[in-house]
Design an enzyme around this catalytic site. Structure first.
Site, short mmCIF file in Angstrom:
data_model
loop_
_atom_site.label_atom_id
_atom_site.label_comp_id
_atom_site.label_asym_id
_atom_site.label_seq_id
_atom_site.Cartn_x
_atom_site.Cartn_y
_atom_site.Cartn_z
N PHE A 1 39.58 -14.79 27.62
CA PHE A 1 40.51 -15.68 26.96
C PHE A 1 40.50 -17.00 27.05
CE2 PHE A 1 42.81 -11.30 28.15
CZ PHE A 1 42.84 -10.93 26.72
N ALA B 1 40.90 -10.52 31.94
CA ALA B 1 40.99 -11.81 32.26
C ALA B 1 42.48 -12.29 32.36
CB ALA B 1 40.52 -12.84 31.23
N THR C 1 30.84 -14.84 20.01
CA THR C 1 30.25 -14.99 19.17
C THR C 1 29.33 -16.33 19.36
OG1 THR C 1 31.28 -13.60 17.43
CG2 THR C 1 29.74 -15.40 16.55
N TRP D 1 28.11 -17.50 13.53
CA TRP D 1 28.75 -16.13 12.64
C TRP D 1 27.78 -15.96 11.36
CZ3 TRP D 1 30.47 -14.20 8.20
CH2 TRP D 1 30.96 -12.70 8.23
N PHE E 1 35.04 -22.05 9.60
CA PHE E 1 35.40 -21.09 8.75
C PHE E 1 35.29 -21.81 7.25
CE2 PHE E 1 37.00 -18.83 11.98
CZ PHE E 1 37.41 -17.68 11.80
N LYS F 1 42.27 -5.50 19.55
CA LYS F 1 41.15 -6.49 19.47
C LYS F 1 39.73 -5.87 19.02
CE LYS F 1 39.36 -9.94 22.81
NZ LYS F 1 38.02 -9.42 22.85
N LYS G 1 34.78 -16.73 20.69
CA LYS G 1 33.93 -17.11 22.04
C LYS G 1 32.88 -16.36 22.34
CE LYS G 1 36.69 -16.49 25.29
NZ LYS G 1 36.41 -15.29 25.65
N ARG H 1 30.18 -9.93 29.72
CA ARG H 1 31.01 -8.79 30.20
C ARG H 1 30.83 -7.64 29.35
NH1 ARG H 1 37.19 -10.40 30.14
NH2 ARG H 1 36.36 -11.35 28.32
#
Length: 554
Positions: free
Chosen positions: A299, A271, A71, A408, A380, A103, A69, A92
């Site tokens: 999230f 979140a 990224t 990415w 991906f 994470k 998210k 954030r």
């Protein structure tokens, strides 16, 4: 190359160049070295009436396979700049808890990152330290007030304010302090929250000025008196000193993406505990500076986007022009029951079983909130055309477009298709409305979120929650929005219920008021406000060499 190696391979522009590109005069720039700065909020008095378009990036329900998210948020902003739009990203700040836990950081990934990545993920400009200091000053003043005679009649057994530290430290969840005799305080049960779960964090992120900050700080309820009445930080005369500690932290932070897009990175409430958005001050400033502002909510959309829309937008008067819902084939296959170690193989059956998770999030944004939206598939290399086409066909049934994102691997180039779709969406009319109204009762607000957003049948309430709801209603807090704290891994309060579960009820265990932040926290499931480190924490792989170069961050 790893994320940190990519970040370290790019030489950042001087922060003065980034500020100039964003239209920030020198007089409002407060440099923190060469590549980061704070922006004096006095700039808002000079910004005029212009406002850009606000784009919210959210995601499907998280899985260990990852969604990307942040990224996507960064890559979309870079993509907008590449198609000639004046875009700014608003994010954030990361918490040290996830950085050293499981994470990892929150500066994006691959060729869609904000830099300096190491600083942003670690101490940055000291905002979180200031928040922790303000939180713990209030805690110290509470116990000192009791020690010095307790004129307010604070019941030590009913103090709700905890100390905090920005680290996953389960040992501090429940403690007994004040031991060692009368000179050392009053013995009582106490505990620590992680800093990003502190109400001070939420207060800072919802305040647009020092005046509003002090007003919100003064309303914070720290506990109850022997007469069963709430006691506030204002009663302790703590708001002035707390605001002094937070004065600089209130100013948004300016950094840049790998491609030189201006980025405001400010605030970081969790979140699944708090409202999960960057600061109102940074968002409003970005809207004055840019024609398009790309921001994210934490999230899945049932947590982050719901709180962004029902809490942040309600208080700040914001309305997104478009919403991006990020998904990956891999994550959807996990929601369809596929094990993580088998995700590289094509499995249309598992994907089809998991797609309802995406469709429920899409339906919520489109049908509950009335906002234009697009699905961004963070592609991906192992994704097959058949899998992508299946997602496209299912989303088209809801009248929502799907765009492939390769930010990415390609940075802004991989986000131009998404950028064009977002620009088109921003030209569409919206029929934005909240999921519930201020006048709904506390229980009605909870029920509406459970049924309309989560897809459940309703809520059941523990006896403690029933009493708390009655008391909070009696005290006049019934009109506040609700901030439901639940697992991020499911629409339900059970992390094992993947996909788009039905027929469930959410169990409400506790309800407490964050009067300074201006919302009620509804605790469900096994949510903890102080996480613990995993068996093998990320901290074990982080190091710094003799030249000060950091490795192992991700």
């Amino acid at each position: 190359m790893t994320d940190i190696e990519i970040a370290q391979s790019v030489k950042p522009k001087k922060i003065t160049e980034i500020a100039a590109a964003a239209g920030i005069p020198d007089e409002f720039l407060i440099p923190y070295g060469r590549d980061k700065a704070k922006i004096d909020l006095g700039i808002m008095n000079r910004a005029g009436g212009k406002n850009g378009k606000l784009i919210l990036v959210t995601a499907i329900t998280p899985t260990p396979a990852g969604e990307g998210k942040t990224t996507t948020t960064i890559g979309l902003a870079d993509g907008l700049r590449r198609i000639g739009k004046n875009a700014i990203v608003a994010l954030r700040e990361p918490s040290l808890g996830p950085v050293f836990g499981v994470k990892g950081g929150a500066a994006g990934g691959g060729w869609a990152q904000v830099i300096p990545m190491e600083d942003i993920n670690l101490h940055f400009t000291g905002d979180f330290h200031a928040i922790g200091a303000a939180n713990n000053l209030l805690a110290a003043m509470i116990d000192n007030h009791i020690q010095q005679g307790n004129a307010l009649g604070i019941d030590p057994r009913r103090i709700t304010w905890k100390r905090c530290v920005d680290m996953n430290d389960r040992q501090l969840r429940f403690i007994v302090d004040g031991l060692g005799g009368t000179a050392n305080g009053t013995p009582r049960e106490d505990g620590f929250d992680i800093t990003v779960a502190s109400e001070i964090m939420a207060v800072l992120c919802l305040s647009s000025s020092i005046k509003e900050l002090k007003e919100r700080l003064s309303r914070i309820i720290i506990g109850y008196s022997y007469a069963d009445m709430p006691v506030t930080a204002g009663d302790l005369k703590a708001q002035g000193a707390m605001a002094a500690l937070l004065k600089d932290a209130l100013n948004p932070n300016l950094v840049q993406t790998l491609e030189g897009t201006p980025a405001l990175v400010h605030g970081g409430p969790f979140a699944n505990i708090a409202h999960g958005c960057n600061s109102v001050a940074a968002t409003k400033l970005a809207l004055k500076l840019g024609d398009y502002v790309v921001t994210e909510a934490g999230f899945g959309a049932d947590l982050g986007a719901e709180k962004f829309l029902d809490i942040k937008c309600r208080y700040a008067g914001l309305v997104p022009s478009a919403v991006v819902i990020v998904a990956t084939v891999r994550a959807l296959k996990m929601h369809g029951g596929m094990p993580k170690n088998e995700l590289n193989g094509e499995n249309l059956a598992a994907l089809e079983a998991g797609i309802p998770n995406l469709l429920r999030h899409v339906s919520n944004i489109k049908n509950v909130y009335g906002l234009p939206s697009v699905v961004a598939v963070n592609r991906f290399p192992t994704d097959t055309d058949a899998e992508i086409n299946l997602i496209i066909s299912k989303c088209k049934q809801l009248g929502v477009n799907v765009v492939l994102s390769t930010v990415w691997a390609e940075g802004g180039v991989g986000g131009t298709a998404l950028a064009k779709e977002v620009v088109a969406l921003c030209g569409q009319p919206s029929a934005f409305e909240f999921a519930y109204s201020d006048d709904d009762s506390i229980k009605d607000k909870i029920e509406k979120l459970v049924t309309k957003i989560y897809g459940g049948e309703g809520a059941v309430y523990a006896s403690a929650a029933e009493k708390q709801i009655a008391k909070l209603t009696q005290l006049g807090f019934g009109k506040l929005p609700v901030c439901i704290a639940k697992t991020q891994y499911s629409f339900s309060d059970d992390p094992a219920k993947l996909g788009a579960p039905v027929g469930f009820k959410v169990t409400v265990k506790n309800v407490k008021v964050c009067a300074g932040a201006g919302f009620l926290v509804v605790l469900t499931g096994d949510i903890m406000t102080m996480p613990g480190l995993p068996k093998v924490p990320a901290a074990e792989k982080i190091d710094v060499d003799d030249n000060g170069k950091i490795t192992g961050l991700f």
